[in-house]
Design a protein around this motif. Structure first.
Motif, PDB file in Angstrom:
ATOM      1  N   THR A   1       0.791  -1.390   0.011  1.00 48.91           N
ATOM      2  CA  THR A   1      -0.156  -0.081  -0.140  1.00 48.91           C
ATOM      3  C   THR A   1       1.092   1.392   0.001  1.00 48.91           C
ATOM      4  OG1 THR A   1      -1.693  -1.103   1.268  1.00 48.91           O
ATOM      5  CG2 THR A   1      -1.792   1.482   1.392  1.00 48.91           C
ATOM      6  N   VAL A   2       0.811   2.214  -1.160  1.00 53.62           N
ATOM      7  CA  VAL A   2       1.785   3.311  -1.406  1.00 53.62           C
ATOM      8  C   VAL A   2       1.007   4.313  -0.410  1.00 53.62           C
ATOM      9  CG1 VAL A   2       2.357   5.081  -2.748  1.00 53.62           C
ATOM     10  CG2 VAL A   2       2.221   2.656  -3.543  1.00 53.62           C
ATOM     11  N   MET A   3       1.995   4.983   0.475  1.00 52.96           N
ATOM     12  CA  MET A   3       1.780   6.201   1.252  1.00 52.96           C
ATOM     13  C   MET A   3       1.318   7.250   0.309  1.00 52.96           C
ATOM     14  SD  MET A   3       1.532   5.097   4.386  1.00 52.96           S
ATOM     15  CE  MET A   3       2.048   6.506   5.483  1.00 52.96           C
ATOM     16  N   PRO A   4       0.031   7.753   0.776  1.00 51.78           N
ATOM     17  CA  PRO A   4      -0.191   9.085  -0.103  1.00 51.78           C
ATOM     18  C   PRO A   4       0.926   9.898  -0.477  1.00 51.78           C
ATOM     19  CG  PRO A   4      -1.968   8.600   1.558  1.00 51.78           C
ATOM     20  CD  PRO A   4      -0.685   7.948   1.858  1.00 51.78           C
ATOM     21  N   ASP A   5       0.790  10.643  -1.714  1.00 50.44           N
ATOM     22  CA  ASP A   5       1.664  11.938  -2.159  1.00 50.44           C
ATOM     23  C   ASP A   5       3.146  11.569  -1.861  1.00 50.44           C
ATOM     24  OD1 ASP A   5      -0.722  13.464  -2.305  1.00 50.44           O
ATOM     25  OD2 ASP A   5      -0.783  13.793  -0.230  1.00 50.44           O
TER      26      ASP A   5
END
Length: 276
Positions: A167-171
């Motif tokens: 899960t990629v962290m936002p921004d």
């Protein structure tokens, strides 16, 4: 160093000619246990395990990190246990970093290879053997399960790092991502063990300061980690142990990814003292 993507200690001892100076440090807010401290002399053994030794990286200490223990287990071919856990209230997470183990939970048999993850609920009937021809090494993280009336106990889970999309962290454009083995909204679970990945140049861009305790084992790469008021260099095989509210941040300098196995306690009310 291990040929797998995950670093695993080998033990042994350094020569008498080596300097004593190392990066090990224990403070009131955090500890750093470098890979070089995981030698034969620091291993231990457990009841009802055969052909097995372990390094204890974390244990509950009053006034420090109090919720969990963290072991690295080393099981020789033919070794293992039919009675691995002697505390019926303890749940566990296993993560294999080298070799293969045969795990049986609630009558179901599973082979866990490198990157294999298992969640074993408190009170589960389980056993583990090394039926292969090579040494197996795996992490074992334990926590007393805090049951909540109205919530069922979690089920066993058998997963693998390679099968889960991080899960990629936002921004962050992919520079910071987390491999989550448990749904964060599943409140049956009171601990999470995840893998955090930083690409070269990725950062935690603020000083995280929170109630969760942490154990962080560096699986791959190197970085500079901010722990309380200090910047500390860490690399594959090092362990960081953080008490609640220890400020923390990270800068991954490369040249490859920086990955660590992370424990934290979650999803429960804070226990309150009772007068009288």
């Amino acid at each position: 160093m291990s040929k797998t993507p995950y670093f695993a200690p080998r033990g042994g001892h350094p020569p008498q000619t080596d300097l004593l100076t190392d990066r090990a440090v224990f403070t009131e807010a955090y500890a750093v246990i470098p890979k070089g401290t995981m030698r034969d002399i620091t291993t231990s053994f457990l009841p009802f395990w055969t052909a097995t030794r372990l390094w204890v990286l974390a244990r509950p200490l009053s006034g420090f990190a109090e919720t969990f223990s963290h072991y690295i287990m080393e099981v020789q071919p033919g070794g293992g246990s039919d009675r691995p856990e002697t505390d019926a209230g303890a749940q566990g997470v296993l993560f294999v970093v080298e070799g293969t183990v045969s795990l049986t939970v609630a009558g179901q048999a599973h082979d866990l290879g490198e990157g294999g993850y298992a969640y074993v609920p408190a009170g589960a009937d389980w056993s583990l053997r090394n039926d292969g021809g090579a040494v197996a090494r795996f992490h074992w993280i334990r926590k007393a399960y805090v049951a909540v009336e109205g919530l069922d106990a979690p089920d066993p889970l058998i997963l693998n790092d390679a099968d889960i999309a991080p899960t990629v962290m936002p921004d962050t454009d992919g520079a910071w991502a987390t491999t989550r083995f448990v749904d964060p909204t599943d409140l049956r679970h009171d601990m999470h063990v995840t893998i955090v990945t930083f690409q070269p140049g990725g950062v935690i861009p603020f000083l995280e300061t929170h109630v969760m305790e942490h154990g962080l084992y560096v699986l791959e790469g190197k970085a500079v980690y901010r722990l309380n008021a200090d910047w500390v260099e860490v690399e594959a095989g090092d362990y960081m142990w953080l008490r609640a509210f220890c400020p923390q941040a990270c800068y991954a300098g490369g040249p490859g990814p920086f990955r660590y196995l992370l424990y934290k306690d979650v999803n429960r009310h804070m226990a309150l003292p009772r007068s009288g």
